[in-house]
Design a protein around this motif. Structure first.
Motif, short mmCIF file in Angstrom:
data_model
loop_
_atom_site.label_atom_id
_atom_site.label_comp_id
_atom_site.label_asym_id
_atom_site.label_seq_id
_atom_site.Cartn_x
_atom_site.Cartn_y
_atom_site.Cartn_z
N ARG A 3 0.82 -1.22 0.00
CA ARG A 3 0.00 0.00 0.00
C ARG A 3 0.85 1.26 0.00
O ARG A 3 0.62 2.18 -0.78
CB ARG A 3 -0.93 0.02 1.22
N GLU A 4 1.83 1.30 0.91
CA GLU A 4 2.52 2.56 1.13
C GLU A 4 3.74 2.73 0.24
O GLU A 4 4.02 3.82 -0.22
CB GLU A 4 2.91 2.68 2.62
N GLY A 62 2.16 1.84 -3.57
CA GLY A 62 0.95 2.58 -3.96
C GLY A 62 -0.17 1.67 -4.44
O GLY A 62 -1.11 2.13 -5.10
N THR A 88 -3.08 0.33 -3.42
CA THR A 88 -4.00 0.48 -2.29
C THR A 88 -5.27 -0.37 -2.44
O THR A 88 -6.20 -0.23 -1.66
CB THR A 88 -4.39 1.96 -2.10
N GLY A 89 -5.30 -1.24 -3.44
CA GLY A 89 -6.44 -2.14 -3.58
C GLY A 89 -6.48 -3.19 -2.48
O GLY A 89 -7.55 -3.70 -2.14
N HIS A 134 -6.60 -4.17 1.19
CA HIS A 134 -7.10 -3.38 2.32
C HIS A 134 -6.73 -3.99 3.66
O HIS A 134 -6.38 -5.17 3.75
CB HIS A 134 -8.62 -3.25 2.23
N VAL A 135 -6.88 -3.18 4.70
CA VAL A 135 -6.68 -3.65 6.06
C VAL A 135 -7.99 -3.45 6.82
O VAL A 135 -8.45 -2.33 6.97
CB VAL A 135 -5.55 -2.87 6.77
N GLY A 136 -8.58 -4.54 7.28
CA GLY A 136 -9.86 -4.43 7.98
C GLY A 136 -9.80 -4.83 9.43
O GLY A 136 -10.78 -4.72 10.15
N ILE A 142 -4.91 -7.62 -6.17
CA ILE A 142 -6.15 -7.41 -6.93
C ILE A 142 -5.88 -6.58 -8.19
O ILE A 142 -6.50 -6.80 -9.24
CB ILE A 142 -7.21 -6.73 -6.04
N GLU A 143 -4.89 -5.68 -8.12
CA GLU A 143 -4.59 -4.83 -9.27
C GLU A 143 -3.99 -5.63 -10.42
O GLU A 143 -3.99 -5.17 -11.56
CB GLU A 143 -3.61 -3.71 -8.89
N GLY A 203 -17.47 -2.46 -1.37
CA GLY A 203 -16.23 -2.77 -2.06
C GLY A 203 -15.02 -2.96 -1.18
O GLY A 203 -13.94 -3.27 -1.67
N PHE A 204 -15.18 -2.79 0.12
CA PHE A 204 -13.98 -2.82 0.96
C PHE A 204 -13.45 -4.24 1.16
O PHE A 204 -12.24 -4.46 1.14
CB PHE A 204 -14.25 -2.16 2.32
N THR A 256 -13.98 -6.56 -0.93
CA THR A 256 -14.02 -7.18 -2.25
C THR A 256 -12.67 -7.68 -2.76
O THR A 256 -12.59 -8.82 -3.24
CB THR A 256 -14.66 -6.20 -3.26
N PRO A 257 -11.60 -6.88 -2.70
CA PRO A 257 -10.33 -7.40 -3.20
C PRO A 257 -9.92 -8.70 -2.51
O PRO A 257 -9.53 -9.67 -3.18
CB PRO A 257 -9.35 -6.26 -2.90
#
Ligand code: FES
Ligand code: FES
Lengths: 789, 161
Positions: free
Chosen positions: B29-30, B33, B35-36, B38-40, B76-77, B102-103, B105-106
Motif C-alpha cells: 500500500r505505502e 501505492g 491500495t487495492g 485493504h486492512v480491515g 487485486i490490481e 467494495g472494501f 471485495t479485493p
C-alpha cells in the motif's frame, strides 16, 4: 438511443469496476504530501481520574511533531462534541447534555476514551511515542450494567447528571392504556434485552486533514455518511472554522450502517491539529480502536405488557424501557430510543391505546447511537416477540393472530396512537406470500420429522413496519432535531450533452452511482454512460443531509426527479424556439422534445447544446446554460413493511441453532433496481441474524473492560453461519413522493432478530424452554436454556 | 534501520527499503501505492488483505515484507487482463452483485480464486461457504458472493485460468 436504462431494470453497477480492480479510493488510500500521522492514546480504564500526564518522553521520541492533551485543546477553546437532537422529558425539560471534550480533561469515562494525540512522521513512530506517555490514573468505580445504572448508589458517570438519568420520556395515553388493561380478557407480559452491537463497517474510520497556509482553507477527507453535516457541526459548534473555509470530502466509504453518521473526536482533532502544526495529518483506526470508539448500537432492557379482548384483538400496550447512552451523548443518540423507537410501537396493528416510557441512562461504556435500523429494530423485536408469545398463550396460530390485528388496507392514511400517520400498506398479501414461500402449512410435518431425528425445529414470524425516508423537516424540528431533513440534487449538463448528477446524499455501498443514474436515464433518456453521479464533496455538491434512515432514494431520488422536471421545463422553451412552435405544443418523450402531432423533434442533447451556445436562442425567455438545482422536503415519512419467516433447527445436545430457511417479503413501494434492493435485504438480514444468534458487545461488570474487543471475541456472521435467503415483494407505491418509493436499506436488520428468535422460542417450546432465552442465542445459552432446572 | 527487500509484484520487479516490522500489506500500500489491498482488522481475521504469494492466498497483514523476499506476489490490481477485460471471477462478482461498499471485495476475489483452484474448479455453495471462513463481509450477507463464486468457478474453468 443505446444504453438507456429504465426504473425497475436490473442494471449492473457502474461503481463495481473500480472496486473490483482495486482502484477505489478510500480515505486511507490517499497519499498526501509531507503527511504526518496521528495516533490517539486511549484510556485503559472505564472510569478514572487523570491525576497527571507526562508527555515529555513522547515529545522527544523519534519523528514526533507534536503531542496534545486535553489541556491543549481546552486552552485552544476547541468546543466539545455535541448531540444534535434535543429530547424533552415528560415534564418538558430538555435532556441532560454533559460535556464531551474531544480529549478527556481530568476524567476518563469509558475504555477507549481519548487521552492524548501524538503526531509523528510515520504511524509507527506516533504509536511508539504514545507508548511513552505516562498517565497517572486514579481508578474509580465504574457502572456498565444498564439494569443497575439508574439505581441509588450506582457510580456516577457525570457529576452534573444525578442518578445517571439523561431523560425520562413518555409517549401515548397512559389513562387509555390503563383502562384497556382493566377490561382485558388476557394479558401477555414479556421482558426482553436488546443486546448491544458493534457496527463493524469493514473499512475502519479514518481522517486525513489538510491545511493550506496560503488561503487558510482546511480540507478533511473522512469516512462519513454525511459530509455536509460533519462540516456544519465542526464549523458551527466545535472548531469555529467558517463553513466556507472547510471542505469535507467523503470519498469511497467502506460501509457505515450508521456508525459513520456521527462526528467523532478523531476527525475533529485531525482538522484542528493540521492548522496547529501546519501539515497534513492522517489517522486510520485499527480494528481495536473501532471496537472501542465507533458508536455502538441498540442496548435496551424492556418490560412490556399487551392486553387483548376475548377475540385476541389487541386493546392496550404498555412498555417500559431503559436505554443505554454510554458515557457521552453521540450525535443523534437521544433520538434513537424515543422518536425512532416509541413511535414505531404500533407495528402493523390496530392497538388503540399505547403508552411507552423510556429512561435513558449514562454508563461507563462507549457511546451508543444509531445502527442500521436505529430504534426500529428495537421496536420490532419487542412488538413481534410479544405478539408471538401472546399467540402461544391464547392458543392461536401466530400468523392468524397477526392477521386479526393488522391495519386494513382501506384504513390508510392511518393515525397510530404513537404519533405517526402511516401513508400506505397492505399487510395480508405480504404475510400470505411469506407463508407460501416458507411452506408454512407444511411446517408441522417438518417439525415431526426433525423430532424423529432428535432435533428441535421451530418457525418464527416477524411482521415489521418502519418509518424511514427521514423526513419532513418541520416534523423532525418539532421533535427536537437540530437539522432539516430535506435533500438536494443538481443536474449539471455539459455542452456535449453528458450530465453530472450532484446529490447531497452519500453512497457507501448502496449503489447510488447506478440507481440515481437510472432515474436520470429513465426520466431524461440520457444513456447511462453519459451520466456521472457525484457525491460526498462539500465543494462540489449542494448542501445535503447525507445517507441514513433509508432516505437516499425516497428523499434524494425525489430531489433528482424535481431537478429533472426543471430541465424538461427549460428544454421545452428552447425546443419550442428551435422548432418555431408554441411551447404548449411541445411534449417530451424518450429524451426528445416533439411538437405534438408532427414529426418535428429536438433531442435533449441539441437543446442542451443550444443552451450553452445560444446563437439561435430564446434569450428573452430563458437564461443560457442547462444546470438545475432542486431541494426536496418530503411531506411524511415513508412506511416500508413486510413479513419475514425464519425456520430453525436446534441440536439439543450442542445448543447449535441452524437456520434452515429464511423468507423475506417486503413492500418497498416502487423499485428502481431489484438487484440492488435484494443486496440491501440480504445484508440487512445478515446483520439481524448476527444480532439474534451471534453478536454481543460484552463488558466486564466489575472493571468495565470491553470483553468483545476484536474479531476473536465478537462474533461476526461469516458465510458458513448463514443460509441463502428467499425474497419476495408486494408493492403499494408511496403516495407522496414522485418515485413512489419507500426505502429498503434497514428492513432486513429491523425484522430479522424477531423472526429468528420467534423460531428459536418455537423450537424451545417443545421442551418448555421458550421463555429462558435472550439474544444472542448462542449454543451455550441455548444449551443452558434447554438444560435449566 | 531499514532493510532492503525485493520481490515480483504483479509481474514487475519491486524493491524498497523497509523497517523490519513493515508488513507486506504496508509495503504494497505505502511503498508500491497498490491500495487495492485493504486492512480491515488487526487480528488476522477479516481477509480484506488477501493477496496471492507464490501461488497460494495469504493474509498480507500477517506476513512481514521481508518474509516475501524473492516471492511472486499478485494483488487485486494484477488480476484483470486489461482495463476492458476483467478476470472471470471479477466479472462474476459484478454480474451477481457480489459487492456493495467494495472494501472486502479485493480480499474476497483473491480468496475466491484460490478457493476455486484448490477445489479443482468444482465448487458447491457449501464448499464456498466453508472456504470463505477467513473473509468477513458486513454488507452483502454473503448470498450474492456465494452465487458469484460458484458462477466464477465455472467461467474460470471455461476460460482456462
Ligand atoms: S487485515 Fe488481514 S485479516 Fe484483517
Ligand atoms: S461489500 Fe462491504 S464489506 Fe463486503
Amino acid at each position: 438511443m443505446s444504453n438507456v436504462s429504465k426504473i425497475g431494470d436490473r442494471v449492473h453497477r457502474k461503481e463495481d469496476r473500480r472496486f473490483l480492480t482495486g482502484t477505489g479510493r478510500y480515505v486511507d488510500d490517499l497519499q498526501l504530501s509531507r503527511c504526518t500521522h496521528a495516533h490517539f492514546l486511549r484510556s485503559p480504564h472505564a472510569h478514572a481520574r487523570i491525576k497527571g500526564i507526562d508527555t515529555s518522553k513522547a515529545a522527544a521520541s523519534a519523528g514526533v511533531v507534536a503531542v496534545f492533551t486535553g489541556k491543549d485543546t481546552a486552552d485552544a477553546k476547541v468546543g466539545g462534541l455535541i448531540c444534535g437532537w434535543v429530547v424533552k422529558d415528560k415534564h418538558g425539560v430538555p435532556h441532560k447534555a454533559p460535556g464531551h471534550p474531544a480529549i478527556a480533561l481530568d476524567t476518563v469515562r469509558h475504555v477507549g476514551d481519548t487521552v492524548a494525540m501524538v503526531i509523528a512522521d510515520t504511524a509507527a513512530n506516533a504509536r511508539d511515542a504514545a507508548d511513552k506517555i505516562e498517565v497517572d490514573y486514579e481508578v474509580l468505580p465504574a457502572i456498565v450494567d444498564l439494569t443497575k445504572a439508574l439505581s441509588a448508589g450506582a457510580p456516577q458517570v457525570h457529576s452534573d447528571v444525578p442518578g445517571n438519568l439523561c431523560y425520562d420520556w413518555e409517549l401515548g395515553d397512559k389513562a387509555a392504556v390503563d383502562a384497556a388493561f382493566a377490561k382485558a380478557a388476557h394479558v401477555t407480559k414479556i421482558d426482553v434485552v436488546n443486546n448491544r452491537l458493534i457496527p463493524n463497517a469493514m473499512e475502519p474510520r479514518a481522517a486525513a486533514a489538510e491545511y493550506d497556509r496560503g488561503t487558510g482553507n482546511y480540507t478533511l477527507h473522512t469516512t462519513s455518511q454525511n459530509p455536509h453535516v460533519t462540516r456544519l457541526v465542526l464549523s458551527a459548534f466545535v472548531l469555529g472554522i467558517p463553513e466556507h473555509k472547510l471542505r469535507v470530502i467523503a470519498p469511497d466509504v467502506g460501509g457505515g450502517f450508521g456508525s459513520k453518521i456521527f462526528i467523532y473526536a478523531e476527525e475533529t482533532l485531525c482538522v484542528w491539529a493540521a492548522g496547529k502544526v501546519g501539515r497534513s495529518i492522517k489517522w486510520t483506526a485499527d480494528r481495536s480502536e473501532s471496537f472501542m470508539t465507533d458508536a455502538h448500537g441498540r442496548d435496551h432492557v424492556t418490560h412490556a405488557e399487551i392486553a387483548m379482548d376475548k377475540d385476541g384483538k389487541f386493546t392496550g400496550f404498555r412498555i417500559d424501557t431503559i436505554a443505554n447512552m454510554g458515557a457521552y451523548l453521540s450525535t443523534f443518540a437521544t433520538a434513537v430510543p424515543t422518536y425512532l423507537y416509541g413511535t414505531l410501537l404500533a407495528g402493523q396493528y390496530t392497538t388503540p391505546a399505547i403508552h411507552v416510557n423510556v429512561r435513558a441512562a449514562f454508563t461507563h461504556t462507549t457511546p451508543v447511537d444509531a445502527y442500521r435500523g436505529a430504534g426500529r429494530p428495537e421496536a420490532t423485536y419487542l412488538v413481534e416477540s410479544i405478539v408471538s408469545k401472546a399467540a402461544r398463550e391464547i392458543g392461536v396460530d401466530p400468523a392468524e393472530l397477526r392477521k386479526r390485528n393488522f391495519i386494513a388496507p382501506t384504513a390508510f392514511p392511518y393515525q397510530t396512537p404513537v404519533a405517526l400517520t402511516y401513508d400506505s400498506g397492505n399487510y395480508v398479501p405480504i404475510i400470505d406470500e411469506a407463508m407460501k414461500l416458507s411452506d408454512y402449512a407444511g411446517f408441522g410435518a417438518r417439525q415431526s420429522a426433525a423430532k424423529a431425528k432428535g432435533k428441535l425445529r421451530g418457525i418464527g414470524i416477524s411482521s415489521y413496519i418502519e418509518a424511514c425516508g427521514l423526513a419532513p423537516s418541520a416534523v423532525v424540528g418539532s421533535l427536537g432535531a437540530g437539522v432539516g431533513q430535506w435533500e438536494s440534487a443538481q443536474l449539471r449538463f455539459n455542452p456535449t450533452g453528458n450530465v453530472q448528477v450532484l446529490t447531497g446524499s452519500h453512497s457507501h455501498g448502496q449503489g447510488h452511482e447506478t440507481t440515481f443514474a437510472q432515474i436520470v436515464s429513465d426520466k431524461l433518456g440520457v444513456p447511462m454512460d453519459q451520466i456521472e453521479v457525484v457525491h460526498g464533496d462539500t465543494s462540489q455538491v449542494p448542501f445535503g443531509m447525507g445517507t441514513y434512515g433509508s432516505r437516499s432514494l425516497a428523499v434524494g431520488g425525489s430531489a433528482i426527479m424535481k431537478a429533472a422536471d426543471k430541465i424538461i421545463a427549460k428544454g421545452k422553451k428552447i425546443a419550442a424556439h428551435l422548432m418555431e412552435a408554441a411551447e404548449a405544443d411541445i411534449v417530451f418523450e424518450n429524451g426528445t422534445f416533439k411538437v405534438s402531432g408532427t414529426d418535428k423533434n429536438v433531442p435533449l442533447a441539441q437543446a442542451v447544446f443550444a443552451a450553452y451556445v445560444p446563437h439561435n436562442y430564446p434569450i428573452d425567455k430563458v437564461e443560457p446554460g442547462m444546470d438545475e438545482n432542486a431541494f426536496y422536503d418530503p411531506s411524511n415519512f415513508t412506511y416500508p413493511s413486510g413479513t419475514q419467516i425464519c425456520e430453525v433447527e436446534i441440536d439439543p445436545d450442542t445448543g447449535v441453532v441452524e437456520i434452515v430457511h429464511f423468507v423475506a417479503v417486503d413492500d418497498f413501494g416502487n423499485i428502481v433496481n431489484p438487484m440492488v434492493v435484494e443486496g440491501q435485504v440480504h445484508g440487512g438480514i445478515a446483520q439481524g441474524v448476527g444480532q439474534a444468534l451471534m453478536e454481543a458487545a460484552a463488558y466486564d461488570n466489575a472493571t468495565g473492560q470491553l470483553l468483545s474487543g476484536s474479531y476473536m471475541d465478537y462474533t461476526m456472521p461469516r458465510a458458513d453461519d448463514l443460509p441463502s435467503f428467499t425474497l419476495g415483494y408486494k408493492t403499494t407505491p408511496c403516495p407522496h413522493n414522485p418515485l413512489g418509493v419507500k426505502g429498503c436499506g434497514e428492513a432486513g436488520a429491523i425484522a430479522a432478530p424477531a423472526a429468528v428468535m420467534n423460531a428459536v422460542r418455537d423450537a424451545l417450546a417443545q421442551v418448555g424452554a421458550q421463555d429462558r432465552i435472550e439474544m444472542p442465542a448462542t449454543p451455550q445459552r441455548v444449551w443452558a436454556a434447554i438444560n435449566a432446572r | 534501520m531499514t532493510i532492503s527487500v525485493s520481490m515480483t509484484v504483479n509481474g514487475k520487479a519491486a524493491s524498497g527499503n523497509v523497517e523490519a516490522r513493515t508488513l507486506l500489506v504496508q509495503f504494497l500500500r505505502e511503498h508500491m501505492g497498490l491500495t487495492g489491498t485493504h486492512v480491515g482488522c488487526d487480528t488476522s481475521q477479516c481477509g480484506a488483505c488477501v493477496v496471492d504469494v507464490d501461488g497460494a492466498s495469504a493474509k498480507s497483514c500477517t506476513i512481514l515484507a521481508v518474509q516475501a523476499e524473492g516471492a511472486k506476489v499478485t494483488t487485486i490490481e494484477g488480476l484483470a487482463e486489461s482495463a476492458e477485460k476483467l478476470h472471470p471471477m471479477q466479472e462474476a462478482f459484478r454480474e451477481h452483485h457480489g459487492l456493495q461498499c467494495g472494501f472486502c471485495t479485493p480480499g474476497m476475489v483473491m480468496s475466491a480464486i484460490d478457493l476455486v483452484k484448490r477445489n479443482n474448479y468444482q465448487v458447491t455453495e457449501d464448499i464456498v461457504r466453508h472456504g470463505l471462513e477467513g473473509n468477513i463481509c458486513r454488507c452483502t450477507g454473503y448470498h450474492n458472493i456465494v452465487k458469484a463464486i460458484v458462477a466464477g468457478a465455472a467461467s474460470m474453468k471455461a476460460a482456462g485460468v
